[in-house]
Scaffold this motif. Structure first.
Motif, PDB file in Angstrom:
ATOM      1  N   ALA A 243       0.741  -1.112  -0.089  1.00 39.27           N
ATOM      2  CA  ALA A 243      -0.001   0.082  -0.207  1.00 39.27           C
ATOM      3  C   ALA A 243       0.954   1.275  -0.069  1.00 39.27           C
ATOM      4  O   ALA A 243       2.076   1.100   0.247  1.00 39.27           O
ATOM      5  CB  ALA A 243      -0.940   0.111   1.216  1.00 39.27           C
TER       6      ALA A 243
ATOM      7  N   GLU B  36      -5.686   2.235   2.563  1.00 34.60           N
ATOM      8  CA  GLU B  36      -5.681   1.005   1.864  1.00 34.60           C
ATOM      9  C   GLU B  36      -4.765  -0.147   2.672  1.00 34.60           C
ATOM     10  O   GLU B  36      -5.068  -1.274   2.247  1.00 34.60           O
ATOM     11  CB  GLU B  36      -5.459   1.146   0.446  1.00 34.60           C
ATOM     12  CG  GLU B  36      -3.978   1.585   0.275  1.00 34.60           C
ATOM     13  CD  GLU B  36      -3.783   3.050   0.001  1.00 34.60           C
ATOM     14  OE1 GLU B  36      -2.736   3.568  -0.517  1.00 34.60           O
ATOM     15  OE2 GLU B  36      -4.714   4.058   0.466  1.00 34.60           O
TER      16      GLU B  36
ATOM     17  N   VAL C 288      -3.755  -2.483  -4.856  1.00 27.87           N
ATOM     18  CA  VAL C 288      -4.868  -1.613  -4.951  1.00 27.87           C
ATOM     19  C   VAL C 288      -5.214  -1.492  -6.357  1.00 27.87           C
ATOM     20  O   VAL C 288      -6.383  -1.249  -7.013  1.00 27.87           O
ATOM     21  CB  VAL C 288      -4.375  -0.190  -4.560  1.00 27.87           C
ATOM     22  CG1 VAL C 288      -5.390   0.905  -4.773  1.00 27.87           C
ATOM     23  CG2 VAL C 288      -4.168  -0.436  -3.076  1.00 27.87           C
TER      24      VAL C 288
ATOM     25  N   SER D  72     -10.685   4.193   1.865  1.00 30.12           N
ATOM     26  CA  SER D  72     -10.973   2.765   1.932  1.00 30.12           C
ATOM     27  C   SER D  72     -11.291   2.240   3.501  1.00 30.12           C
ATOM     28  O   SER D  72     -10.533   2.837   4.320  1.00 30.12           O
ATOM     29  CB  SER D  72     -10.178   2.058   0.989  1.00 30.12           C
ATOM     30  OG  SER D  72      -8.753   2.050   1.825  1.00 30.12           O
TER      31      SER D  72
ATOM     32  N   SER E  51     -14.599   1.120  -0.661  1.00 33.51           N
ATOM     33  CA  SER E  51     -13.541   2.123  -1.029  1.00 33.51           C
ATOM     34  C   SER E  51     -14.356   3.431  -1.931  1.00 33.51           C
ATOM     35  O   SER E  51     -15.328   3.345  -2.382  1.00 33.51           O
ATOM     36  CB  SER E  51     -12.510   1.928  -1.989  1.00 33.51           C
ATOM     37  OG  SER E  51     -11.500   2.885  -2.423  1.00 33.51           O
TER      38      SER E  51
ATOM     39  N   HIS F  27      -9.557   3.304  -7.320  1.00 30.51           N
ATOM     40  CA  HIS F  27      -9.595   3.709  -5.622  1.00 30.51           C
ATOM     41  C   HIS F  27      -9.026   5.279  -5.645  1.00 30.51           C
ATOM     42  O   HIS F  27      -8.154   5.725  -6.487  1.00 30.51           O
ATOM     43  CB  HIS F  27      -8.325   2.856  -5.355  1.00 30.51           C
ATOM     44  CG  HIS F  27      -8.123   3.238  -3.527  1.00 30.51           C
ATOM     45  ND1 HIS F  27      -8.927   3.365  -2.569  1.00 30.51           N
ATOM     46  CD2 HIS F  27      -7.018   3.663  -3.381  1.00 30.51           C
ATOM     47  CE1 HIS F  27      -8.434   4.004  -1.631  1.00 30.51           C
ATOM     48  NE2 HIS F  27      -7.096   4.153  -2.089  1.00 30.51           N
TER      49      HIS F  27
END
Length: 166
Positions: free
Chosen positions: A61, A73, A85, A123, A112, A119
């Motif tokens: 992430a 995330e 992601v 999230s 999210s 994204h």
């Protein structure tokens, strides 16, 4: 003509014409693309993260500028089995599912915000619908994992949240 049995959506046919020494081979390959699937998070790990009150990190992430905290995330990539992601796909709008009473079986699934199909910003892990929106477990670059209520007056727009598919 020789026709081989279909395997995994592929059909193979071979035509051989001997008189003029002409060989013609035809291969037809069909592929099936599976639709994106709902994702379920590890409930025990998520609850433990809230109880420990410590940021949850994940190397796949994005990083926060303050190394004390972890990105939103990270919680999802760590506990929901979808590490990249870039592989997240947007599903139904959370608020639409709540208003139609379809979200009752969606607890502990990732949500999210999405912009242009990708994204965007926030999230977390969906818990349940509320009368004014929904509750989720989330963290950000200034907080540890905790229960957050998302409503029309929230910092993050209620309409932007969608379920994450893989």
């Amino acid at each position: 003509m020789i026709r081989f049995p279909e395997q995994n959506g592929a059909i193979f046919e071979i035509f051989i014409f001997i008189p003029d020494c002409f060989l013609f081979v035809t291969t037809t390959i069909g592929t099936t693309i599976a639709p994106p699937l709902p994702v379920t998070c590890n409930k025990t790990s998520v609850i433990t993260a809230v109880a420990l009150n410590k940021p949850v990190g994940d190397s796949s992430a994005s990083a926060c500028t303050d190394p004390t905290y972890q990105s939103p995330e990270s919680l999802v990539t760590r506990y929901c089995g979808i590490p990249l992601v870039s592989n997240w796909k947007q599903g139904q709008k959370v608020i639409d599912e709540c208003q139609s009473n379809s979200a009752s079986n969606r607890s502990y699934t990732p949500v999210s915000t999405f912009a242009h199909g990708h994204h965007d910003v926030m999230s977390g892990i969906f818990l349940h619908c509320t009368t004014a929106g929904f509750a989720m477990i989330a963290q950000n670059c200034t907080t540890t994992p905790s229960v957050v209520n998302i409503t029309h007056g929230s910092l993050y727009h209620l309409q932007d949240f969608r379920f994450v598919l893989s």
